[in-house]
Design an enzyme around this catalytic site. Structure first.
Site, PDB file in Angstrom:
ATOM      1  N   ASP A 128       9.639  38.395  65.928  1.00 24.31           N
ATOM      2  CA  ASP A 128       9.371  37.058  66.454  1.00 24.31           C
ATOM      3  C   ASP A 128       8.309  36.262  65.689  1.00 24.31           C
ATOM      4  O   ASP A 128       8.194  35.060  65.863  1.00 24.31           O
ATOM      5  CB  ASP A 128       8.946  37.151  67.924  1.00 24.31           C
ATOM      6  CG  ASP A 128      10.015  37.795  68.792  1.00 24.31           C
ATOM      7  OD1 ASP A 128      11.203  37.502  68.567  1.00 24.31           O
ATOM      8  OD2 ASP A 128       9.678  38.596  69.683  1.00 24.31           O
ATOM      9  N   GLN A 253      19.991  40.442  65.560  1.00 25.34           N
ATOM     10  CA  GLN A 253      18.799  39.994  64.811  1.00 25.34           C
ATOM     11  C   GLN A 253      17.749  41.082  64.677  1.00 25.34           C
ATOM     12  O   GLN A 253      16.854  41.000  63.841  1.00 25.34           O
ATOM     13  CB  GLN A 253      18.161  38.791  65.520  1.00 25.34           C
ATOM     14  CG  GLN A 253      19.038  37.571  65.531  1.00 25.34           C
ATOM     15  CD  GLN A 253      18.552  36.537  66.537  1.00 25.34           C
ATOM     16  OE1 GLN A 253      17.760  35.673  66.214  1.00 25.34           O
ATOM     17  NE2 GLN A 253      19.036  36.612  67.769  1.00 25.34           N
TER      18      GLN A 253
END
Ligand code: ADP
Length: 320
Positions: A128, A253
């Protein structure tokens, strides 16, 4: 001087965690330390699941996604009594200090353990990029490359069908994946939590791309947890001549072999963590700022403000 350290991965996994584990183990062994693997983050620490590693334990993992140690979430670790049980397990196994790899929650756990006498060092392992004490976190670059490979494919088909692709990417309330992916793919729009969401403005802008700019397709990259992307795609179909389609990239991801960037970052950070522990330092986290590997107190890192990406977003908008 300490003789034995532990290593664990915690929170969400990210590509490059294994490269970090390898660097920590090999760097520690090279400096005469022993290393103990702790399974499934703080959960394994509390349950006493740990084993001694050697150089071969980390053979062939530098290229592997995920984490060979496993990861878990254990909210109860905020409880001092639970941490005391974990510390007893560490003591039984002769573990005097620990390197933890994870996000800011993992850092909080590391600080709490350090406060109770076990020096811990944190490495930023998350796709992130939401840890402000490092320009880049381990796994972000790999995830970003996964995202752009997928968006590039969507662009081909969007163009053929006069579509507007709304692509939801991860980020855990940090817009970096969306910003960097949007720039890399030349997306028409980037929607991030930092900028906020105004649906009417989004639709008006797409109408402009459609009717005034006569674009064959439009790509909207949006961070997760902002809005229902399927509903947004339907509204785009209703209010423009684009056919709106939503794609949620999801957990793909998180996977894949780490990029060279993430492997080098993880390797440099892992080595630095061992050096700090050998110097008797705990309660710090490692980062990379302006290409230098640095460390700072976890408390200081957690108090840093979110980075603003306004300059990057303004640059992106000038080029669309
Ligand atoms: P991340 O590290 O990716 O941010 P989490 O926020 O889930 O992921 O944190 C990982 C783990 O760290 C939690 O499951 C918990 O075991 C531990 N942790 C989080 N916050 C604290 C805290 N305030 N005190 C002690 N341990 C914590």
């Amino acid at each position: 001087m300490i003789k034995r350290i532990g290593v664990l991965t915690s929170g969400g996994d990210s590509p490059g965690m294994n490269a970090a584990i390898r660097a920590i183990v090999r760097s520690a062994l090279a400096r005469g330390l022993e290393v103990v693997a702790i399974e499934d983050g703080y959960k394994g620490m509390v349950e006493g699941r740990m084993w001694q590693m050697n150089s071969r334990s980390v053979s062939d993992i530098i290229l592997k996604g995920g984490t060979i140690l496993g990861t878990a979430r254990l909210p109860e670790f905020k409880d001092r009594i639970v941490r005391a049980a974990a510390i007893r397990n560490l003591e039984e196994n002769g573990v005097e200090a620990v390197v933890v790899i994870g996000g800011d929650g993992t850092y909080r756990g590391a600080q709490a353990l350090t406060d109770m006498g076990i020096n811990c060092i944190g490495l930023p392992g998350t796709i992130d990029n939401d840890v402000s004490s490092s320009d880049y976190t381990i796994g972000f670059d790999t995830a970003l490359n996964t995202v752009i490979q997928n968006i590039d494919k969507l662009r081909d088909t969007s163009s053929s069908h006069h579509r507007c692709s709304v692509v939801e990417v991860m980020g855990n309330r940090c817009g970096d994946l969306a910003v960097f992916a949007g720039i890399s793919c030349g997306a028409e729009m980037i929607i991030t939590p930092e900028r906020g969401y105004d649906e009417a403005a989004v639709l008006a802008k797409l109408k402009y791309f459609d009717e005034v700019r006569k674009k064959r397709h439009a790509i909207v990259v949006i961070s997760e947890k902002i809005t229902d992307v399927n509903a947004l795609a339907n509204k785009i179909s209703e209010s423009t001549s684009f056919s709106g389609r939503a794609t949620v990239l999801g957990h793909i991801q998180r996977g894949g072999s780490p990029t060279a960037f993430d492997r080098v970052l993880a390797t440099r950070m892992g080595d630095k963590a061992v050096e700090l522990l050998l110097n008797g330092i705990g309660g710090h986290c490692i980062g990379m700022l302006k290409n230098e590997i640095i460390s700072m107190p976890i408390a200081e890192a957690l108090a840093l403000p979110r980075r603003s990406r306004e300059e990057l977003l303004a640059l992106h908008e000038r080029l669309i």
